[in-house]
Design a protein around this motif. Structure first.
Motif, mmCIF file in Angstrom:
data_model
loop_
_atom_site.group_PDB
_atom_site.id
_atom_site.type_symbol
_atom_site.label_atom_id
_atom_site.label_comp_id
_atom_site.label_asym_id
_atom_site.label_seq_id
_atom_site.Cartn_x
_atom_site.Cartn_y
_atom_site.Cartn_z
ATOM 1 N N MET B 1 0.905 -1.174 0.112
ATOM 2 C CA MET B 1 -0.070 -0.048 -0.202
ATOM 3 C C MET B 1 0.792 1.248 0.024
ATOM 4 S SD MET B 1 -3.242 0.773 -0.250
ATOM 5 C CE MET B 1 -3.779 2.362 -0.311
ATOM 6 N N ASN B 2 1.868 1.256 0.948
ATOM 7 C CA ASN B 2 2.773 2.375 0.908
ATOM 8 C C ASN B 2 3.414 2.564 -0.306
ATOM 9 O OD1 ASN B 2 2.173 2.973 3.298
ATOM 10 N ND2 ASN B 2 3.925 2.520 4.323
ATOM 11 N N LYS B 3 3.889 1.310 -1.009
ATOM 12 C CA LYS B 3 4.576 1.364 -2.189
ATOM 13 C C LYS B 3 3.554 2.292 -3.251
ATOM 14 C CE LYS B 3 7.940 -2.182 -2.039
ATOM 15 N NZ LYS B 3 7.646 -3.539 -1.916
ATOM 16 N N VAL B 4 2.579 1.850 -3.370
ATOM 17 C CA VAL B 4 1.447 2.747 -4.290
ATOM 18 C C VAL B 4 1.604 4.091 -4.134
ATOM 19 C CG1 VAL B 4 -0.619 2.918 -5.232
ATOM 20 C CG2 VAL B 4 0.069 0.565 -4.653
ATOM 21 N N LYS B 5 1.594 4.472 -2.765
ATOM 22 C CA LYS B 5 1.443 5.836 -2.357
ATOM 23 C C LYS B 5 2.824 6.692 -2.610
ATOM 24 C CE LYS B 5 -1.585 5.160 1.568
ATOM 25 N NZ LYS B 5 -1.461 4.738 2.847
ATOM 26 N N ILE B 6 3.981 5.960 -2.392
ATOM 27 C CA ILE B 6 5.264 6.554 -2.970
ATOM 28 C C ILE B 6 5.287 6.626 -4.349
ATOM 29 C CG2 ILE B 6 7.785 6.185 -2.827
ATOM 30 C CD1 ILE B 6 7.331 4.748 0.156
ATOM 31 N N THR B 7 4.695 5.686 -4.996
ATOM 32 C CA THR B 7 4.807 5.563 -6.566
ATOM 33 C C THR B 7 4.219 6.912 -7.070
ATOM 34 O OG1 THR B 7 5.012 3.504 -6.455
ATOM 35 C CG2 THR B 7 4.755 4.230 -8.638
ATOM 36 N N VAL B 8 2.791 7.109 -6.371
ATOM 37 C CA VAL B 8 2.065 8.132 -7.149
ATOM 38 C C VAL B 8 2.749 9.449 -6.827
ATOM 39 C CG1 VAL B 8 -0.071 9.545 -6.386
ATOM 40 C CG2 VAL B 8 0.007 6.906 -6.987
#
Lengths: 264, 342
Positions: B1-8
């Motif tokens: 989940m955090n990975k998605v946020k960081i990518t965004v």
């Protein structure tokens, strides 16, 4: 006899500028023991607890912890011996329960605070024995007083110290939560072989669960002993008698002590 | 989940960076912008100059300022256990301004960005040191007064008042200065990301990087302070030393930025709250990088808006950060999520 976790040798407690609170105190804390510090408001319970916890130095004398003079211990080593549950309000935070409990691993974890498998196991154990698994992912400010106190106890358990000190842990709790917490402390001391030192105003609860009582009076005198001893030698009558509370040894209750209140 | 946020967030960062460089009073197509950035080549010579000498340094300054102010705000909120703490609120940028003003005064010149720049390399260091020292002194003062106070609101008022005292000291000095100097000073207080180029940009980047590294290395100490001084001490933290380290890194961050860009408000309060809300954590190990990412995106966006793309006008950056930041602060205090925590 087992080795004491903590000893005080002729310790005088108080504050600088000559405010002597109590002493000389020669006390000992043994593994598996639940010790209740009782006494009227302002008699110096907090000062005693703060001194034993290493938050303030004794005026004179030595507090021996794990075979060493406590004053010599580095903060991190002290934190591996004693954990605290304080009356400080921590609930203004955006913290969740797991984070708070995990902070107990502070003296054990690496320089960035990353939790190892051993840290996680200690946290899981603390959560399990304190029964806090049900609200692990809630925010701390959504908890009731009783739940919050359990979480702070879990944090102290996670710190994995031989001695846990709690400053008036039952102060803001309703009666069922008070009983629940005292029972939990009693069980933890017995099962985990930790020494648990608490200050409290819960006279009747303390008499039932405490292995040892440190009874302080306003003059700075401290009587230490089994609850029954202190009733028999009149220490309780002396401390609370004038307030219309009497203590009798009886046979029908589990603890053999009956307290009666003269309310009228 | 955090990975998605960081990518965004990283994609937003790249987009905001490109837009910030592409948009401005002179229209340059995005394709040409990318061409200049990667090959230093373009069909139009003047575009290369505009991008390399003006827009690129400004965008990099925005990144540095976004990271520095956000992380200094985060550290202050934890240190003071106060959700409304931030460099511009508790008088820290005022202290930095006083440091800058004192240097200018002793140099016998005026407080304006233009003079700072004319001082050259050693002058830049001097200003940064004075500014950070000014910030540190005010912060130590607020810390020492507030350590005996339990009430968050009173701490806030003390900080604001100390800031006022500092600003009036500057005003007294201004009062005896020539009108054109006052105008320069006022321009500086509007805040500006522009004009920090070459060696100054290098110095600013080095100083802020040092501050950020110290801050990241302090993340475990900051975590312990979340439960207050007594608990932190009981967990083995040497509270006084920890406080000092946090004051030092906060002063370097806020002081360094204020020296070159003026007192920029609201980023320091708003971004830490946005980071906590987005990543749903209190762990500084995660929050510090998160503040850098969000702070950068927000600062670049503010700069894009400030340029009023398509027009010849550029608004002061402080106007935009206040317009964006104030609603966030209101949302913190009165919003449905009650993010009063820290």
């Amino acid at each position: 006899m087992e080795q004491a976790i903590l000893n005080t040798h002729a310790v005088h407690i108080g504050y600088h500028a000559g405010k002597h609170v109590a002493g000389p105190l020669n006390l000992a804390l043994f593994p598996g023991e639940l010790i209740c510090v009782l006494g009227p408001n302002g008699c110096g319970k907090s000062t005693l607890l703060r001194t034993v916890a290493g938050l303030q130095h004794p005026l004179s004398g030595e507090v021996i912890l794990a075979g060493q003079d406590m004053v010599q211990l580095k903060p991190r080593d002290l934190a591996k011996q004693i954990s605290l549950v304080l009356t400080d309000d921590i609930r203004s935070g955006n913290l969740d329960v797991y984070t708070v409990i995990a902070l107990g691993r502070y003296p054990w974890s690496g320089w960035l605070g990353i939790l190892s498998e051993a840290d996680k196991a200690a946290i899981d154990h603390a959560v399990q024995v304190t029964g806090t698994a049900g609200f692990l992912h809630r925010k701390i400010d959504s908890l009731s007083d009783g739940e919050c106190q359990k979480v702070m106890l879990a944090r102290a358990m996670a710190q994995d110290t031989p001695l846990i000190i709690l400053d008036e842990p039952t102060a803001h709790l309703d009666l069922p939560s008070r009983i629940q917490l005292m029972r939990l402390l009693h069980k933890l001391a017995k099962e985990t072989r930790k020494a648990i030192l608490i200050s409290t105003h819960e006279l009747d609860l303390a008499l039932q669960v405490a292995g040892q009582i440190w009874l302080m009076d306003s003059a700075g005198q401290l009587a230490a002993g089994l609850p029954e001893e202190l009733v028999l030698n009149g220490a309780f009558e002396q401390a609370f008698g004038k307030d219309g509370i009497s203590f009798d040894i009886v046979t029908e209750t589990t603890r053999n002590i009956r307290i009666s209140y003269n309310i009228k | 989940m955090n990975k998605v946020k960081i990518t965004v967030l990283l994609s937003l960062l790249v987009i905001a960076f490109l837009l910030d460089v592409a948009l401005g009073s002179v229209h340059i197509p995005v394709k040409e912008v990318i061409s200049v950035l990667f090959t230093a080549d373009s069909v139009n010579e003047s575009w290369i100059y505009i991008i390399e000498k003006i827009r690129l340094p400004k965008a990099i300054t925005a990144i540095v300022v976004g990271c520095g102010l956000s992380v200094s705000g985060l550290q202050m909120q934890t240190l003071f256990r106060n959700p409304l703490a931030g460099p511009s609120v508790l008088g820290i940028t005022a202290g930095a301004s006083l440091g800058v003003a004192l240097v200018m005064f002793s140099v016998g010149s005026l407080t304006s960005l233009y003079t700072i720049r004319e001082l050259g390399l050693s002058g830049s260091w001097l200003v940064i040191i004075a500014s950070s020292l000014g910030a540190a002194i005010i912060m130590l003062l607020v810390v020492s007064i507030s350590s005996s106070l339990k009430d968050n609101v009173i701490v806030l008022i003390v900080g604001v008042m100390i800031g006022n005292i500092t600003l009036s000291l500057i005003s007294i000095w201004q009062y005896f200065s020539a009108p054109e100097l006052i105008k320069d000073y006022l321009m500086w207080t509007f805040g500006s990301l522009g004009g920090v180029t070459g060696n100054q940009l290098l110095i600013l980047t080095i100083v802020i990087s040092v501050g950020l590294v110290i801050s990241f290395l302090s993340s475990k100490m900051l975590d312990a302070l979340l439960l207050g001084d007594n608990y932190a001490r009981s967990m083995g933290l040497t509270v006084k030393r920890a406080r000092l380290i946090i004051v030092i890194s906060t002063s370097i961050l806020a002081g360094g930025i204020t020296a070159f860009c003026g007192p920029i408000g609201f980023i320091g309060i708003a971004v830490p709250h946005l980071s906590r809300a987005l990543f749903n954590t209190s762990s500084h190990r995660i929050l510090i990088p998160a503040c850098c990412l969000l702070g950068t995106v927000l600062m670049l966006s503010c700069d894009i808006i400030a340029q009023l793309p398509g027009s010849q006008t550029v608004l002061p950056i402080n106007v935009i950060t206040a317009l964006v930041g104030s609603p966030v602060v209101i949302w913190i205090i009165a919003g449905p999520r009650k993010l009063r925590g820290f």
